[in-house]
Enzyme design. Sequence first.
Site, mmCIF file in Angstrom:
data_model
loop_
_atom_site.group_PDB
_atom_site.id
_atom_site.type_symbol
_atom_site.label_atom_id
_atom_site.label_comp_id
_atom_site.label_asym_id
_atom_site.label_seq_id
_atom_site.Cartn_x
_atom_site.Cartn_y
_atom_site.Cartn_z
ATOM 1 N N HIS A 260 10.628 7.872 0.009
ATOM 2 C CA HIS A 260 9.396 7.140 0.335
ATOM 3 C C HIS A 260 8.557 7.967 1.310
ATOM 4 C CE1 HIS A 260 6.648 4.142 1.843
ATOM 5 N NE2 HIS A 260 6.909 3.464 0.745
ATOM 6 N N GLU B 104 6.950 7.233 3.842
ATOM 7 C CA GLU B 104 7.170 6.974 5.277
ATOM 8 C C GLU B 104 8.407 7.707 5.767
ATOM 9 O OE1 GLU B 104 6.940 2.714 4.858
ATOM 10 O OE2 GLU B 104 4.821 2.956 4.346
ATOM 11 N N GLU C 95 3.383 7.151 -5.453
ATOM 12 C CA GLU C 95 2.737 6.440 -4.358
ATOM 13 C C GLU C 95 1.820 7.399 -3.603
ATOM 14 O OE1 GLU C 95 5.169 2.647 -3.291
ATOM 15 O OE2 GLU C 95 5.693 4.253 -1.931
ATOM 16 N N GLY D 13 -0.699 0.907 2.222
ATOM 17 C CA GLY D 13 -0.997 0.072 3.384
ATOM 18 C C GLY D 13 -2.430 0.202 3.873
HETATM 19 P P1 13P Z 1 1.547 -1.259 0.189
HETATM 20 O O1 13P Z 1 1.692 -2.067 -1.079
HETATM 21 O O2 13P Z 1 1.620 -2.102 1.433
HETATM 22 O O3 13P Z 1 0.356 -0.361 0.148
HETATM 23 O O4 13P Z 1 2.846 -0.319 0.264
HETATM 24 C C1 13P Z 1 3.218 0.416 -0.840
HETATM 25 C C2 13P Z 1 4.526 1.026 -0.580
HETATM 26 O O5 13P Z 1 4.681 1.873 0.269
HETATM 27 C C3 13P Z 1 5.686 0.512 -1.336
HETATM 28 O O6 13P Z 1 6.802 1.321 -1.144
#
Ligand code: 13P
Length: 250
Positions: free
Chosen positions: A94, A96, A166, A172
């Site tokens: 991910h 993050e 993503e 986010g």
């Molecule tokens: P959001 O839907 O909050 O943009 O996040 C996406 C995400 O990182 C899912 O892993």
Amino acid sequence: MRRKIVAGNWKMNNDLKETIDLINDLKQNLGNVDVKVLIAPSFPFLKTAVDQVGDHSIEVISQNINDNKSGAFTGEVSIDMLKSIGINTTLIGHSERRAIYNEDDVLLFKKINIALKSNMDIIFCFGEELKDRKSNSHFDVVKSQLDNTVMKLESSSWKNIVLAYEPVWAIGTGETASAEQAQEIHEFVRNYISEKFNSEVADNISILYGGSVKPSNAVEIFDKKDVDGGLIGGAALKAHDFIEIIKANS
Ligand code: 13P
């Protein structure tokens, strides 16, 4: 045929009661859907989540794994621990984890390998940052993220993998990739897999889109032919919105 999937990544949200309440809400209101539904609560509540889901078809998955089997890794969680409480799928890569915890392709490839060796399925996340898109290098960045990891696997491993595109700039932020932007990358990735492996592997791989998916934009995105579902963050924290998104993929 590849599977339609909608996965909720709850990230570092929800305490014990909120976790239980959200699962109960989903179980009561989801109804019959032709989509595989996954939820990824945080580590302390995974066992409770598995018990709470019970024999419902929702699958509880992990947000992360450690790249070692066991040992002196304070604060980390191993695959064997997760498997012992009934978790058989994990997110890897991910954005993050990449950005905040400096997880690079070398570490991610180690995680992929230990997961596959332990019969754990993977949702492998990838995607470019805003600067990459602005400099028109998003295809190169995505290609390199895949080349350094999943493209190094044997074709037989692909049955245990789902991909999730993503774009970091859409996570986010409320700014969603357009359905066309998502389709363009998904098609590129599927063609690349076909080129590197074969058309069967490419046809069977589910490629999810993640980044500010909401009930209002889900249908348009999921309608694209190479988008097989979504990895949902914020909107997965509300049962009503998450269910609407799941239904958009039916
Ligand atoms: P959001 O839907 O909050 O943009 O996040 C996406 C995400 O990182 C899912 O892993």
